[in-house]
Design an enzyme around this catalytic site. Structure first.
Site, PDB file in Angstrom:
ATOM      1  N   LYS A  13      46.109  36.854  47.461  1.00 15.31           N
ATOM      2  CA  LYS A  13      45.491  37.216  48.054  1.00 15.31           C
ATOM      3  C   LYS A  13      44.185  36.549  48.974  1.00 15.31           C
ATOM      4  CE  LYS A  13      44.705  42.109  46.959  1.00 15.31           C
ATOM      5  NZ  LYS A  13      45.549  41.701  45.681  1.00 15.31           N
ATOM      6  N   ARG A  88      43.275  49.626  49.865  1.00 17.99           N
ATOM      7  CA  ARG A  88      44.238  49.908  48.403  1.00 17.99           C
ATOM      8  C   ARG A  88      44.700  51.233  48.669  1.00 17.99           C
ATOM      9  NH1 ARG A  88      41.573  45.434  46.105  1.00 17.99           N
ATOM     10  NH2 ARG A  88      41.656  45.738  43.851  1.00 17.99           N
ATOM     11  N   ARG A 122      42.200  33.403  35.602  1.00 14.24           N
ATOM     12  CA  ARG A 122      40.841  32.744  37.061  1.00 14.24           C
ATOM     13  C   ARG A 122      39.392  33.182  36.248  1.00 14.24           C
ATOM     14  NH1 ARG A 122      42.115  38.083  41.041  1.00 14.24           N
ATOM     15  NH2 ARG A 122      41.785  39.284  39.777  1.00 14.24           N
ATOM     16  N   ARG A 151      35.774  36.882  34.969  1.00 12.50           N
ATOM     17  CA  ARG A 151      35.321  38.665  35.256  1.00 12.50           C
ATOM     18  C   ARG A 151      35.411  39.525  34.755  1.00 12.50           C
ATOM     19  NH1 ARG A 151      38.619  39.575  41.268  1.00 12.50           N
ATOM     20  NH2 ARG A 151      39.269  41.771  40.574  1.00 12.50           N
ATOM     21  N   ARG A 162      44.556  47.773  36.281  1.00 15.72           N
ATOM     22  CA  ARG A 162      44.809  47.786  37.439  1.00 15.72           C
ATOM     23  C   ARG A 162      46.195  47.737  37.797  1.00 15.72           C
ATOM     24  NH1 ARG A 162      41.634  42.697  36.819  1.00 15.72           N
ATOM     25  NH2 ARG A 162      41.295  41.867  38.968  1.00 15.72           N
TER      26      ARG A 162
HETATM   27  P1  ADP Z   1      43.471  38.012  44.827  1.00 13.31           P
HETATM   28  O1  ADP Z   1      42.999  37.526  45.423  1.00 13.31           O
HETATM   29  O2  ADP Z   1      45.220  38.476  44.659  1.00 13.31           O
HETATM   30  O3  ADP Z   1      43.835  39.353  42.565  1.00 13.31           O
HETATM   31  P2  ADP Z   1      43.059  35.002  43.283  1.00 13.31           P
HETATM   32  O4  ADP Z   1      43.409  34.492  44.960  1.00 13.31           O
HETATM   33  O5  ADP Z   1      42.361  35.366  42.921  1.00 13.31           O
HETATM   34  O6  ADP Z   1      43.844  36.794  43.109  1.00 13.31           O
HETATM   35  O7  ADP Z   1      44.050  34.562  42.567  1.00 13.31           O
HETATM   36  C1  ADP Z   1      44.792  34.468  40.893  1.00 13.31           C
HETATM   37  C2  ADP Z   1      44.828  33.543  40.489  1.00 13.31           C
HETATM   38  O8  ADP Z   1      45.181  33.004  40.454  1.00 13.31           O
HETATM   39  C3  ADP Z   1      43.382  32.098  40.529  1.00 13.31           C
HETATM   40  O9  ADP Z   1      42.612  31.733  39.177  1.00 13.31           O
HETATM   41  C4  ADP Z   1      43.987  31.420  41.287  1.00 13.31           C
HETATM   42  O10 ADP Z   1      43.599  30.105  41.199  1.00 13.31           O
HETATM   43  C5  ADP Z   1      45.516  31.652  41.198  1.00 13.31           C
HETATM   44  N1  ADP Z   1      46.398  31.408  41.927  1.00 13.31           N
HETATM   45  C6  ADP Z   1      46.641  32.531  43.143  1.00 13.31           C
HETATM   46  N2  ADP Z   1      47.876  31.286  44.216  1.00 13.31           N
HETATM   47  C7  ADP Z   1      48.319  30.525  42.824  1.00 13.31           C
HETATM   48  C8  ADP Z   1      49.972  29.948  43.157  1.00 13.31           C
HETATM   49  N3  ADP Z   1      50.151  30.317  44.561  1.00 13.31           N
HETATM   50  N4  ADP Z   1      50.549  29.633  42.202  1.00 13.31           N
HETATM   51  C9  ADP Z   1      49.515  29.299  41.104  1.00 13.31           C
HETATM   52  N5  ADP Z   1      48.762  29.732  40.892  1.00 13.31           N
HETATM   53  C10 ADP Z   1      47.833  30.717  41.993  1.00 13.31           C
HETATM   54  P1  AMP Z   2      39.737  43.113  43.605  1.00 13.10           P
HETATM   55  O1  AMP Z   2      38.619  41.420  43.439  1.00 13.10           O
HETATM   56  O2  AMP Z   2      40.416  43.192  45.345  1.00 13.10           O
HETATM   57  O3  AMP Z   2      40.529  42.501  42.722  1.00 13.10           O
HETATM   58  O4  AMP Z   2      38.945  44.481  43.507  1.00 13.10           O
HETATM   59  C1  AMP Z   2      37.877  44.578  42.437  1.00 13.10           C
HETATM   60  C2  AMP Z   2      37.941  45.946  42.295  1.00 13.10           C
HETATM   61  O5  AMP Z   2      37.005  46.124  43.320  1.00 13.10           O
HETATM   62  C3  AMP Z   2      39.157  47.322  41.899  1.00 13.10           C
HETATM   63  O6  AMP Z   2      39.973  46.820  41.314  1.00 13.10           O
HETATM   64  C4  AMP Z   2      39.009  47.738  42.859  1.00 13.10           C
HETATM   65  O7  AMP Z   2      37.693  48.666  41.382  1.00 13.10           O
HETATM   66  C5  AMP Z   2      37.313  47.616  43.198  1.00 13.10           C
HETATM   67  N1  AMP Z   2      37.607  47.481  44.723  1.00 13.10           N
HETATM   68  C6  AMP Z   2      37.577  46.778  45.291  1.00 13.10           C
HETATM   69  N2  AMP Z   2      38.266  47.041  46.681  1.00 13.10           N
HETATM   70  C7  AMP Z   2      38.959  48.502  47.026  1.00 13.10           C
HETATM   71  C8  AMP Z   2      38.835  49.200  47.897  1.00 13.10           C
HETATM   72  N3  AMP Z   2      39.560  48.790  48.832  1.00 13.10           N
HETATM   73  N4  AMP Z   2      39.029  51.013  47.627  1.00 13.10           N
HETATM   74  C9  AMP Z   2      38.694  51.299  46.176  1.00 13.10           C
HETATM   75  N5  AMP Z   2      37.798  49.863  44.972  1.00 13.10           N
HETATM   76  C10 AMP Z   2      37.830  49.065  45.783  1.00 13.10           C
END
Ligand code: ADP
Ligand code: AMP
Length: 205
Positions: A13, A88, A122, A151, A162
């Site tokens: 995302k 969420r 990541r 993280r 999660r």
């Molecule tokens: P989200 O925001 O949904 O939690 P991220 O955008 O942070 O996910 O992506 C999670 C991990 O996967 C990161 O390390 C990112 O660089 C990698 N990633 C994201 N999209 C792709 C893809 N299409 N192919 C391979 N790796 C990806």
């Molecule tokens: P994310 O970066 O989106 O993976 O979010 C990291 C963490 O932040 C999640 O696992 C939740 O603990 C908290 N969080 C982020 N967005 C929300 C939301 N919309 N509602 C509740 N908790 C959230």
């Protein structure tokens, strides 16, 4: 344009949101990034949220909604915004309806084995919030110069929870937005540019 990117943790995302927000000149609003900034700054909100985030649980709705309501008043939201990680759960989606309309909900669909590989590799920039993957970027520092870190909630135990929380609380939003006629699912199990093209194809309809 007002968008929601829906999908499990690690779906991509944030990666996709950066590009789309830039093209459409809309604000990228990641509630996760906002909470991490609060934790880094050591605010009261950040301290209260830390334990829940580290356990992979959701932060209370009133905290999230307060942050979002405030954020969408900002000048950079005048052309619209892209929510990443919000809403969420159904209660958040219902509350969002009272404060804003939404044009598209993009559901990024990725199988669980891929999510785990993506999350475990990541690495994040503490300064600008960029996300990298160890398989494609082996440097210790972000392109902005700051150090990359893993993280706390990307460690295995928390990731499992999660994914459970996603299935229980967030996945029902897929049906919720299908019923509203807003949902568009793209295959997120492809390279970054292919996913980007699929999202742009939806938005240009
Ligand atoms: P989200 O925001 O949904 O939690 P991220 O955008 O942070 O996910 O992506 C999670 C991990 O996967 C990161 O390390 C990112 O660089 C990698 N990633 C994201 N999209 C792709 C893809 N299409 N192919 C391979 N790796 C990806
Ligand atoms: P994310 O970066 O989106 O993976 O979010 C990291 C963490 O932040 C999640 O696992 C939740 O603990 C908290 N969080 C982020 N967005 C929300 C939301 N919309 N509602 C509740 N908790 C959230």
């Amino acid at each position: 344009m007002k968008l929601i990117f829906l999908g499990p943790p690690g779906a991509g995302k944030g990666t996709q949101a950066v590009k789309i927000a830039q093209t459409y000149q809309i604000a990228h609003i990641s509630t996760g990034d906002m909470l991490r900034a609060e934790m880094r700054e050591g605010t009261k909100l950040g301290k209260e949220a830390k334990d829940l985030i580290d356990r992979g649980e959701l932060v209370p709705d009133d905290v999230i909604l307060g942050m979002v309501k405030n954020r969408i008043q900002k000048e950079d939201c005048k052309n619209g915004f892209l929510f990443d990680g919000f809403p969420r759960k159904i209660a958040q989606a219902e509350a969002l309806e009272t404060i804003s309309e939404i044009d598209y909900v993009i559901n990024i669909d990725v199988p669980v084995e891929t999510l785990i590989k993506r999350i475990s590799g990541r690495r994040m920039c503490a300064s600008c919030g960029a996300a990298y993957h160890v398989s494609t970027y082996a440097e210790p520092n972000c392109v902005c110069g700051a150090a990359l870190y893993q993280r706390e909630d990307d460690k295995e135990e928390t990731v499992r929870n999660r994914l459970v929380v996603y299935e229980r609380s967030t996945k029902p939003l897929i049906d919720y937005y299908i019923k509203k006629g807003l949902l568009h699912t793209v295959n997120g199990n492809a390279d970054i540019d292919t996913v980007d093209a699929a999202i742009r194809a939806v938005l240009s309809k």
